[in-house]
Design a protein around this motif. Structure first.
Motif, PDB file in Angstrom:
ATOM      1  N   GLN A  48       0.795  -0.974   0.022  1.00  0.00           N
ATOM      2  CA  GLN A  48      -0.172  -0.243  -0.121  1.00  0.00           C
ATOM      3  C   GLN A  48       0.827   1.174  -0.040  1.00  0.00           C
ATOM      4  O   GLN A  48       1.688   1.394   0.959  1.00  0.00           O
ATOM      5  CB  GLN A  48      -0.934   0.127   1.327  1.00  0.00           C
ATOM      6  CG  GLN A  48      -1.707   1.260   1.142  1.00  0.00           C
ATOM      7  CD  GLN A  48      -2.693   1.247   2.517  1.00  0.00           C
ATOM      8  OE1 GLN A  48      -2.494   0.295   3.268  1.00  0.00           O
ATOM      9  NE2 GLN A  48      -3.516   2.248   2.515  1.00  0.00           N
ATOM     10  N   LEU A  49       0.680   2.177  -1.156  1.00  0.00           N
ATOM     11  CA  LEU A  49       1.568   3.249  -1.340  1.00  0.00           C
ATOM     12  C   LEU A  49       0.700   4.609  -0.858  1.00  0.00           C
ATOM     13  O   LEU A  49      -0.491   4.548  -0.723  1.00  0.00           O
ATOM     14  CB  LEU A  49       1.932   3.297  -2.682  1.00  0.00           C
ATOM     15  CG  LEU A  49       2.759   2.023  -3.045  1.00  0.00           C
ATOM     16  CD1 LEU A  49       3.258   2.489  -4.645  1.00  0.00           C
ATOM     17  CD2 LEU A  49       3.843   1.983  -2.531  1.00  0.00           C
ATOM     18  N   GLY A  50       1.311   5.578  -0.059  1.00  0.00           N
ATOM     19  CA  GLY A  50       0.908   6.707   0.213  1.00  0.00           C
ATOM     20  C   GLY A  50       0.986   7.553  -0.950  1.00  0.00           C
ATOM     21  O   GLY A  50       0.913   7.483  -2.019  1.00  0.00           O
ATOM     22  N   PRO A  51       1.021   9.073  -0.439  1.00  0.00           N
ATOM     23  CA  PRO A  51       1.011  10.008  -1.621  1.00  0.00           C
ATOM     24  C   PRO A  51       2.134   9.945  -2.472  1.00  0.00           C
ATOM     25  O   PRO A  51       3.256   9.542  -1.819  1.00  0.00           O
ATOM     26  CB  PRO A  51       0.955  11.398  -0.870  1.00  0.00           C
ATOM     27  CG  PRO A  51       0.299  10.844   0.600  1.00  0.00           C
ATOM     28  CD  PRO A  51       0.744   9.659   0.582  1.00  0.00           C
ATOM     29  N   ARG A  52       2.043  10.071  -3.765  1.00  0.00           N
ATOM     30  CA  ARG A  52       3.293   9.822  -4.793  1.00  0.00           C
ATOM     31  C   ARG A  52       3.488  11.380  -5.391  1.00  0.00           C
ATOM     32  O   ARG A  52       2.680  12.314  -5.568  1.00  0.00           O
ATOM     33  CB  ARG A  52       2.757   8.998  -5.625  1.00  0.00           C
ATOM     34  CG  ARG A  52       2.233   7.652  -5.187  1.00  0.00           C
ATOM     35  CD  ARG A  52       3.398   7.101  -4.646  1.00  0.00           C
ATOM     36  NE  ARG A  52       4.373   6.553  -5.367  1.00  0.00           N
ATOM     37  CZ  ARG A  52       5.669   6.516  -4.939  1.00  0.00           C
ATOM     38  NH1 ARG A  52       5.983   6.596  -3.602  1.00  0.00           N
ATOM     39  NH2 ARG A  52       6.515   6.081  -5.656  1.00  0.00           N
ATOM     40  N   VAL A  53       4.938  11.409  -5.820  1.00  0.00           N
ATOM     41  CA  VAL A  53       5.395  12.482  -6.606  1.00  0.00           C
ATOM     42  C   VAL A  53       5.766  11.879  -7.696  1.00  0.00           C
ATOM     43  O   VAL A  53       6.216  10.790  -7.861  1.00  0.00           O
ATOM     44  CB  VAL A  53       6.484  13.199  -5.715  1.00  0.00           C
ATOM     45  CG1 VAL A  53       7.045  14.318  -6.568  1.00  0.00           C
ATOM     46  CG2 VAL A  53       6.201  13.726  -4.565  1.00  0.00           C
ATOM     47  N   GLY A  54       5.386  12.494  -9.176  1.00  0.00           N
ATOM     48  CA  GLY A  54       5.694  11.840 -10.217  1.00  0.00           C
ATOM     49  C   GLY A  54       6.905  11.519 -10.586  1.00  0.00           C
ATOM     50  O   GLY A  54       7.954  12.124 -10.052  1.00  0.00           O
ATOM     51  N   GLY A  55       7.017  10.259 -11.023  1.00  0.00           N
ATOM     52  CA  GLY A  55       8.396   9.698 -11.379  1.00  0.00           C
ATOM     53  C   GLY A  55       9.124   8.910 -10.303  1.00  0.00           C
ATOM     54  O   GLY A  55      10.063   8.313 -10.618  1.00  0.00           O
ATOM     55  N   GLN A  56       8.384   8.592  -9.214  1.00  0.00           N
ATOM     56  CA  GLN A  56       8.976   7.745  -8.140  1.00  0.00           C
ATOM     57  C   GLN A  56       8.522   6.464  -8.337  1.00  0.00           C
ATOM     58  O   GLN A  56       7.281   6.250  -8.841  1.00  0.00           O
ATOM     59  CB  GLN A  56       8.555   8.410  -6.827  1.00  0.00           C
ATOM     60  CG  GLN A  56       9.098   9.523  -6.425  1.00  0.00           C
ATOM     61  CD  GLN A  56       8.738   9.730  -5.083  1.00  0.00           C
ATOM     62  OE1 GLN A  56       7.668   9.513  -4.641  1.00  0.00           O
ATOM     63  NE2 GLN A  56       9.359  10.932  -4.338  1.00  0.00           N
ATOM     64  N   GLN A  57       9.296   5.263  -8.076  1.00  0.00           N
ATOM     65  CA  GLN A  57       9.200   4.006  -8.449  1.00  0.00           C
ATOM     66  C   GLN A  57       9.732   3.365  -7.101  1.00  0.00           C
ATOM     67  O   GLN A  57      10.555   3.803  -6.506  1.00  0.00           O
ATOM     68  CB  GLN A  57       9.981   3.478  -9.435  1.00  0.00           C
ATOM     69  CG  GLN A  57       9.511   3.864 -10.714  1.00  0.00           C
ATOM     70  CD  GLN A  57      10.356   3.391 -11.885  1.00  0.00           C
ATOM     71  OE1 GLN A  57      11.639   3.133 -11.538  1.00  0.00           O
ATOM     72  NE2 GLN A  57      10.038   3.193 -13.041  1.00  0.00           N
ATOM     73  N   ILE A  58       8.885   2.108  -6.610  1.00  0.00           N
ATOM     74  CA  ILE A  58       9.418   1.673  -5.533  1.00  0.00           C
ATOM     75  C   ILE A  58       9.873   0.165  -6.065  1.00  0.00           C
ATOM     76  O   ILE A  58       9.243  -0.568  -6.695  1.00  0.00           O
ATOM     77  CB  ILE A  58       8.227   1.167  -4.492  1.00  0.00           C
ATOM     78  CG1 ILE A  58       7.443   2.324  -3.874  1.00  0.00           C
ATOM     79  CG2 ILE A  58       8.478   0.148  -3.320  1.00  0.00           C
ATOM     80  CD1 ILE A  58       8.496   3.162  -3.038  1.00  0.00           C
ATOM     81  N   GLU A  59      11.222  -0.124  -5.662  1.00  0.00           N
ATOM     82  CA  GLU A  59      12.078  -1.309  -6.085  1.00  0.00           C
ATOM     83  C   GLU A  59      11.773  -2.225  -4.700  1.00  0.00           C
ATOM     84  O   GLU A  59      12.455  -1.934  -3.620  1.00  0.00           O
ATOM     85  CB  GLU A  59      13.300  -0.950  -6.406  1.00  0.00           C
ATOM     86  CG  GLU A  59      14.232  -1.831  -7.013  1.00  0.00           C
ATOM     87  CD  GLU A  59      15.721  -1.394  -7.374  1.00  0.00           C
ATOM     88  OE1 GLU A  59      16.367  -2.057  -6.735  1.00  0.00           O
ATOM     89  OE2 GLU A  59      15.767  -0.610  -8.331  1.00  0.00           O
ATOM     90  N   ILE A  60      11.529  -3.648  -5.113  1.00  0.00           N
ATOM     91  CA  ILE A  60      11.376  -4.503  -4.235  1.00  0.00           C
ATOM     92  C   ILE A  60      12.593  -5.372  -4.512  1.00  0.00           C
ATOM     93  O   ILE A  60      12.456  -6.118  -5.488  1.00  0.00           O
ATOM     94  CB  ILE A  60      10.187  -4.991  -4.054  1.00  0.00           C
ATOM     95  CG1 ILE A  60       9.081  -3.929  -3.563  1.00  0.00           C
ATOM     96  CG2 ILE A  60      10.056  -6.233  -2.898  1.00  0.00           C
ATOM     97  CD1 ILE A  60       7.426  -4.274  -4.002  1.00  0.00           C
TER      98      ILE A  60
END
Length: 132
Positions: A48-60
């Motif tokens: 579950q992701l919160g507020p985002r800023v354009g262009g961000q990615q989460i790497e797992i």
């Protein structure tokens, strides 16, 4: 005296060459399965992701760097919740009942850092049965 100074000098030299520990090392998380995987079962991450800023990615990835997946939300207005995403977990990334993970936030200027608890609000693991 010389025998003490030489090892300390060598240690200081190698410490300067080693990359510094930083937020780019990511956020380490260990999740626990309800039970070890049985035949015909697979595990999934719910992120579950919160507020985002354009262009961000989460790497797992695994703690040793094996990439498991990248969450790259697009079309989310800045400041809005980005939603919940599902990522499969390969069985060999699970150790008994534990799933060790490293989370990294890739920022648009090509830097990485550990995501905050507001950026990755919740991460859980579920087990499902595969269809026969």
């Amino acid at each position: 005296m010389k025998t003490v100074c030489a090892p300390l000098a060598a240690l200081a030299f190698w410490a300067l060459l080693a990359p510094p520990a930083s937020a780019a090392d990511g956020r380490l998380v260990t999740l626990r399965l309800a039970h070890a995987l049985r035949d015909g079962e697979t595990a999934w991450l719910q992120v579950q992701l919160g507020p985002r800023v354009g262009g961000q990615q989460i790497e797992i990835s695994t703690p040793d760097g094996r990439l498991l997946g990248v969450i790259s939300p697009h079309g989310i207005r800045s400041g809005r919740e980005a939603g919940t995403y599902t990522v499969p977990i390969p069985p060999d990334a699970i150790s008994g009942r534990e799933v060790p993970l490293r989370l990294l936030l890739n920022v648009s200027d090509h830097t990485q850092r550990a995501p905050t608890t507001q950026e990755v609000k919740k991460i859980t693991v579920t087990i499902t049965r595969l269809p026969r």
